[in-house]
Design a protein around this motif. Structure first.
Motif, mmCIF file in Angstrom:
data_model
loop_
_atom_site.group_PDB
_atom_site.id
_atom_site.type_symbol
_atom_site.label_atom_id
_atom_site.label_comp_id
_atom_site.label_asym_id
_atom_site.label_seq_id
_atom_site.Cartn_x
_atom_site.Cartn_y
_atom_site.Cartn_z
ATOM 1 N N THR A 295 0.757 -1.166 0.054
ATOM 2 C CA THR A 295 0.137 0.067 0.011
ATOM 3 C C THR A 295 1.081 1.446 0.092
ATOM 4 N N GLN A 296 1.948 1.517 0.975
ATOM 5 C CA GLN A 296 2.562 2.600 0.848
ATOM 6 C C GLN A 296 3.317 2.730 -0.412
ATOM 7 N N ALA B 1 3.609 6.007 -5.513
ATOM 8 C CA ALA B 1 3.475 6.128 -7.173
ATOM 9 C C ALA B 1 2.362 6.924 -7.207
ATOM 10 N N LEU B 2 1.137 6.723 -6.911
ATOM 11 C CA LEU B 2 0.176 7.746 -7.193
ATOM 12 C C LEU B 2 0.520 8.968 -6.855
ATOM 13 N N ALA B 3 0.830 9.349 -5.762
ATOM 14 C CA ALA B 3 1.248 10.569 -5.476
ATOM 15 C C ALA B 3 2.224 11.332 -6.563
ATOM 16 N N GLY B 4 3.097 10.555 -6.934
ATOM 17 C CA GLY B 4 4.113 10.983 -8.030
ATOM 18 C C GLY B 4 3.486 11.465 -9.242
ATOM 19 N N LEU B 5 2.246 10.498 -9.519
ATOM 20 C CA LEU B 5 1.806 10.717 -10.786
ATOM 21 C C LEU B 5 0.662 11.908 -10.725
ATOM 22 N N ARG C 50 4.096 15.937 -14.122
ATOM 23 C CA ARG C 50 4.890 14.598 -13.946
ATOM 24 C C ARG C 50 3.975 13.476 -14.650
ATOM 25 N N LEU C 51 2.769 13.473 -14.557
ATOM 26 C CA LEU C 51 2.033 12.579 -15.276
ATOM 27 C C LEU C 51 2.446 12.636 -16.948
ATOM 28 N N ALA C 52 2.432 13.770 -17.524
ATOM 29 C CA ALA C 52 2.886 13.978 -19.043
ATOM 30 C C ALA C 52 4.406 13.331 -19.295
ATOM 31 N N LEU C 53 5.370 13.501 -18.182
ATOM 32 C CA LEU C 53 6.770 13.090 -18.234
ATOM 33 C C LEU C 53 6.658 11.476 -18.204
ATOM 34 N N PHE C 54 5.890 11.038 -17.291
ATOM 35 C CA PHE C 54 5.888 9.719 -17.179
ATOM 36 C C PHE C 54 5.250 8.871 -18.494
ATOM 37 N N ARG C 55 4.061 9.429 -19.092
ATOM 38 C CA ARG C 55 3.677 8.814 -20.042
ATOM 39 C C ARG C 55 4.479 9.010 -21.442
ATOM 40 N N LEU D 282 11.436 9.618 -9.618
ATOM 41 C CA LEU D 282 12.590 9.067 -9.065
ATOM 42 C C LEU D 282 12.045 8.561 -7.753
ATOM 43 N N GLN D 283 11.838 9.378 -6.846
ATOM 44 C CA GLN D 283 11.736 9.036 -5.425
ATOM 45 C C GLN D 283 10.322 8.163 -5.361
ATOM 46 N N ALA D 284 9.351 8.366 -6.330
ATOM 47 C CA ALA D 284 8.234 7.463 -6.112
ATOM 48 C C ALA D 284 8.299 6.151 -6.816
ATOM 49 N N GLY D 285 9.647 6.020 -7.288
ATOM 50 C CA GLY D 285 9.920 4.765 -7.880
ATOM 51 C C GLY D 285 9.328 4.356 -9.218
ATOM 52 N N LEU D 286 8.877 5.363 -9.959
ATOM 53 C CA LEU D 286 8.317 5.206 -11.208
ATOM 54 C C LEU D 286 9.136 5.112 -12.350
ATOM 55 N N ILE D 287 10.441 5.702 -12.071
ATOM 56 C CA ILE D 287 11.568 5.802 -13.241
ATOM 57 C C ILE D 287 12.642 5.689 -12.684
ATOM 58 N N GLN D 288 13.648 5.430 -13.638
ATOM 59 C CA GLN D 288 15.098 5.195 -13.288
ATOM 60 C C GLN D 288 16.078 6.230 -14.179
#
Length: 110
Positions: free
Chosen positions: A3-4, A9-13, A18-23, A57-63
């Protein structure tokens, strides 16, 4: 995914840039992109871009991979799959086949 991690991850997006960058990184696949490429494509100022990439990065969604003096950013597809799995894990009381239409229409990128 616990859950954490899902919340992180959801907070990061949960922000338009940030959502545009991730996409964009997802679309680029394993090749990823440099900050300059991302700034040009997504239209974000370099100082703001740095802040948003750090958050992802901190949200763990990208490297990030350092290559000499440049950095290449990539979507973390395992993390993305983990988040989607977490969100759909208990879909329709565990019968995921009941959760989505058999043929969902393709969505255009907004």
């Amino acid at each position: 995914m616990d859950t954490q991690h899902a919340l992180d991850a959801l907070a990061g997006l949960a922000q338009k840039s940030r959502l545009a960058l991730f996409r964009e990184l997802v679309q680029r696949g394993p090749a990823g992109a440099t900050p300059g490429e991302l700034a040009d494509t997504v239209g974000i100022a370099p100082t703001t871009l740095s802040f948003h990439l750090k958050t992802l990065l901190q949200a763990g969604l990208i490297q990030a991979e350092q290559q000499g003096r440049s950095i290449t950013y990539r979507a973390d597809f395992d993390a993305m799959q983990g988040l989607v799995g977490y969100l759909t894990d208990n879909c329709c009381a565990g019968d995921a086949s009941q959760c989505a239409p058999a043929c969902a229409p393709a969505r255009k990128r907004a």
